[in-house]
Design a protein around this motif. Structure first.
Motif, PDB file in Angstrom:
ATOM      1  N   SER A  70       0.815  -1.216   0.000  1.00 46.65           N
ATOM      2  CA  SER A  70       0.000   0.000   0.000  1.00 46.65           C
ATOM      3  C   SER A  70       0.852   1.270   0.000  1.00 46.65           C
ATOM      4  N   LYS A  71       2.119   1.154   0.346  1.00 48.13           N
ATOM      5  CA  LYS A  71       3.025   2.311   0.389  1.00 48.13           C
ATOM      6  C   LYS A  71       3.738   2.549  -0.935  1.00 48.13           C
ATOM      7  N   HIS A  72       3.544   1.685  -1.933  1.00 44.38           N
ATOM      8  CA  HIS A  72       4.178   1.872  -3.238  1.00 44.38           C
ATOM      9  C   HIS A  72       3.613   3.121  -3.910  1.00 44.38           C
ATOM     10  N   THR A  73       4.485   3.894  -4.527  1.00 42.92           N
ATOM     11  CA  THR A  73       4.037   5.079  -5.254  1.00 42.92           C
ATOM     12  C   THR A  73       4.177   4.835  -6.761  1.00 42.92           C
ATOM     13  N   PRO A  74       3.207   5.288  -7.533  1.00 43.40           N
ATOM     14  CA  PRO A  74       3.235   5.034  -8.983  1.00 43.40           C
ATOM     15  C   PRO A  74       4.500   5.566  -9.655  1.00 43.40           C
ATOM     16  N   HIS A  75       4.975   6.737  -9.235  1.00 42.23           N
ATOM     17  CA  HIS A  75       6.163   7.290  -9.884  1.00 42.23           C
ATOM     18  C   HIS A  75       7.406   6.447  -9.624  1.00 42.23           C
ATOM     19  N   MET A  76       7.520   5.816  -8.453  1.00 39.88           N
ATOM     20  CA  MET A  76       8.676   4.968  -8.177  1.00 39.88           C
ATOM     21  C   MET A  76       8.589   3.676  -8.983  1.00 39.88           C
ATOM     22  N   ILE A  77       7.394   3.138  -9.120  1.00 34.71           N
ATOM     23  CA  ILE A  77       7.211   1.937  -9.953  1.00 34.71           C
ATOM     24  C   ILE A  77       7.631   2.243 -11.385  1.00 34.71           C
ATOM     25  N   GLU A  78       7.192   3.381 -11.918  1.00 31.12           N
ATOM     26  CA  GLU A  78       7.563   3.794 -13.277  1.00 31.12           C
ATOM     27  C   GLU A  78       9.070   4.013 -13.390  1.00 31.12           C
ATOM     28  N   ALA A  79       9.652   4.653 -12.394  1.00 24.28           N
ATOM     29  CA  ALA A  79      11.088   4.933 -12.412  1.00 24.28           C
ATOM     30  C   ALA A  79      11.898   3.638 -12.396  1.00 24.28           C
ATOM     31  N   ILE A  80      11.477   2.667 -11.608  1.00 26.52           N
ATOM     32  CA  ILE A  80      12.178   1.379 -11.566  1.00 26.52           C
ATOM     33  C   ILE A  80      12.105   0.696 -12.930  1.00 26.52           C
ATOM     34  N   GLU A  81      10.929   0.704 -13.538  1.00 20.53           N
ATOM     35  CA  GLU A  81      10.786   0.088 -14.859  1.00 20.53           C
ATOM     36  C   GLU A  81      11.682   0.782 -15.890  1.00 20.53           C
ATOM     37  N   GLN A  82      11.752   2.096 -15.832  1.00 23.85           N
ATOM     38  CA  GLN A  82      12.602   2.848 -16.757  1.00 23.85           C
ATOM     39  C   GLN A  82      14.076   2.514 -16.533  1.00 23.85           C
ATOM     40  N   ILE A  83      14.501   2.463 -15.287  1.00 26.13           N
ATOM     41  CA  ILE A  83      15.897   2.131 -14.960  1.00 26.13           C
ATOM     42  C   ILE A  83      16.232   0.721 -15.446  1.00 26.13           C
ATOM     43  N   LYS A  84      15.313  -0.219 -15.245  1.00 30.96           N
ATOM     44  CA  LYS A  84      15.555  -1.590 -15.690  1.00 30.96           C
ATOM     45  C   LYS A  84      15.794  -1.637 -17.197  1.00 30.96           C
ATOM     46  N   LYS A  85      15.031  -0.862 -17.948  1.00 33.09           N
ATOM     47  CA  LYS A  85      15.204  -0.831 -19.403  1.00 33.09           C
ATOM     48  C   LYS A  85      16.497  -0.117 -19.790  1.00 33.09           C
ATOM     49  N   GLU A  86      16.741   1.046 -19.205  1.00 31.19           N
ATOM     50  CA  GLU A  86      17.922   1.838 -19.564  1.00 31.19           C
ATOM     51  C   GLU A  86      19.229   1.138 -19.216  1.00 31.19           C
ATOM     52  N   LYS A  87      19.271   0.494 -18.058  1.00 32.56           N
ATOM     53  CA  LYS A  87      20.507  -0.136 -17.593  1.00 32.56           C
ATOM     54  C   LYS A  87      20.535  -1.636 -17.860  1.00 32.56           C
ATOM     55  N   ASN A  88      19.462  -2.137 -18.471  1.00 36.10           N
ATOM     56  CA  ASN A  88      19.342  -3.560 -18.775  1.00 36.10           C
ATOM     57  C   ASN A  88      19.527  -4.414 -17.513  1.00 36.10           C
ATOM     58  N   PHE A  89      18.843  -4.008 -16.422  1.00 37.78           N
ATOM     59  CA  PHE A  89      18.894  -4.724 -15.147  1.00 37.78           C
ATOM     60  C   PHE A  89      17.650  -5.584 -15.000  1.00 37.78           C
ATOM     61  N   SER A  90      17.827  -6.753 -14.432  1.00 43.71           N
ATOM     62  CA  SER A  90      16.695  -7.607 -14.083  1.00 43.71           C
ATOM     63  C   SER A  90      16.269  -7.285 -12.655  1.00 43.71           C
ATOM     64  N   ASN A  91      15.113  -7.809 -12.261  1.00 46.60           N
ATOM     65  CA  ASN A  91      14.684  -7.663 -10.872  1.00 46.60           C
ATOM     66  C   ASN A  91      15.714  -8.274  -9.934  1.00 46.60           C
ATOM     67  N   ALA A  92      16.260  -9.419 -10.309  1.00 44.81           N
ATOM     68  CA  ALA A  92      17.243 -10.107  -9.463  1.00 44.81           C
ATOM     69  C   ALA A  92      18.487  -9.241  -9.249  1.00 44.81           C
ATOM     70  N   LYS A  93      18.966  -8.601 -10.291  1.00 43.69           N
ATOM     71  CA  LYS A  93      20.153  -7.736 -10.175  1.00 43.69           C
ATOM     72  C   LYS A  93      19.851  -6.550  -9.258  1.00 43.69           C
ATOM     73  N   LEU A  94      18.696  -5.936  -9.432  1.00 40.03           N
ATOM     74  CA  LEU A  94      18.322  -4.806  -8.580  1.00 40.03           C
ATOM     75  C   LEU A  94      18.143  -5.234  -7.128  1.00 40.03           C
ATOM     76  N   LYS A  95      17.576  -6.421  -6.911  1.00 41.81           N
ATOM     77  CA  LYS A  95      17.410  -6.923  -5.529  1.00 41.81           C
ATOM     78  C   LYS A  95      18.774  -7.050  -4.846  1.00 41.81           C
ATOM     79  N   LEU A  96      19.767  -7.515  -5.579  1.00 40.74           N
ATOM     80  CA  LEU A  96      21.119  -7.646  -5.007  1.00 40.74           C
ATOM     81  C   LEU A  96      21.679  -6.294  -4.596  1.00 40.74           C
ATOM     82  N   LEU A  97      21.411  -5.272  -5.384  1.00 46.82           N
ATOM     83  CA  LEU A  97      21.951  -3.939  -5.107  1.00 46.82           C
ATOM     84  C   LEU A  97      21.182  -3.214  -4.003  1.00 46.82           C
ATOM     85  N   PHE A  98      19.923  -3.545  -3.838  1.00 43.73           N
ATOM     86  CA  PHE A  98      19.119  -2.907  -2.795  1.00 43.73           C
ATOM     87  C   PHE A  98      18.998  -3.827  -1.597  1.00 43.73           C
TER      88      PHE A  98
END
Length: 98
Positions: A70-98
Motif C-alpha cells: 500500500s506504500k508503493h508510489t506510482p512514480h517509483m514503480i515507473e522509475a524502476i521500470e525505466q531504470i531496468k530498461k535503460e541499464k538492462n537490469f533484471s529484478n534479481a540484479k536490482l534486488k542484489l543492489l538494494f
C-alpha cells in the motif's frame, strides 16, 4: 530536523535521480555515505532516502521485503521500470543492489 523539501511529494524525475545516484555509487561506497550524499543532493533527510530504499525493495519483492504494498508510489514503480530498461537490469540484479 526537516530538510528543505521534507514535505514535498516526490515526482518521477526525482525518483529517477535517486535510483541513478544509488545504483552508480552503492557498489563502491558504504550505504550510509551513499544515502547521506543523495539526501544532500535532493534536499531530503537521510530517513526519507532510507524510506525510498525500503520502497524499492518492496516493489522488487512484491511487498515481501521493505514496506507494505500500500506504500508503493506510482512514480517509483515507473522509475524502476525505466531504470531496468535503460541499464538492462533484471529484478534479481536490482534486488542484489538494494
Amino acid at each position: 530536523m526537516n530538510a528543505k523539501r521534507h514535505n514535498e511529494a516526490w515526482n518521477k524525475q526525482e525518483s529517477l535521480t535517486f535510483l541513478n545516484m544509488y545504483l552508480d555509487s552503492i557498489k563502491y561506497r558504504d550505504e550510509r555515505v551513499v544515502l547521506d550524499s543523495i539526501a544532500a543532493k535532493l534536499e531530503r533527510t537521510y530517513d526519507a532516502i532510507k524510506l525510498r530504499v525500503q520502497e524499492v525493495k518492496s516493489i522488487l519483492t512484491n511487498g515481501v521485503e521493505g514496506l507494505s504494498v500500500s506504500k508503493h508510489t506510482p512514480h517509483m514503480i515507473e522509475a524502476i521500470e525505466q531504470i531496468k530498461k535503460e541499464k538492462n537490469f533484471s529484478n534479481a540484479k536490482l534486488k542484489l543492489l538494494f
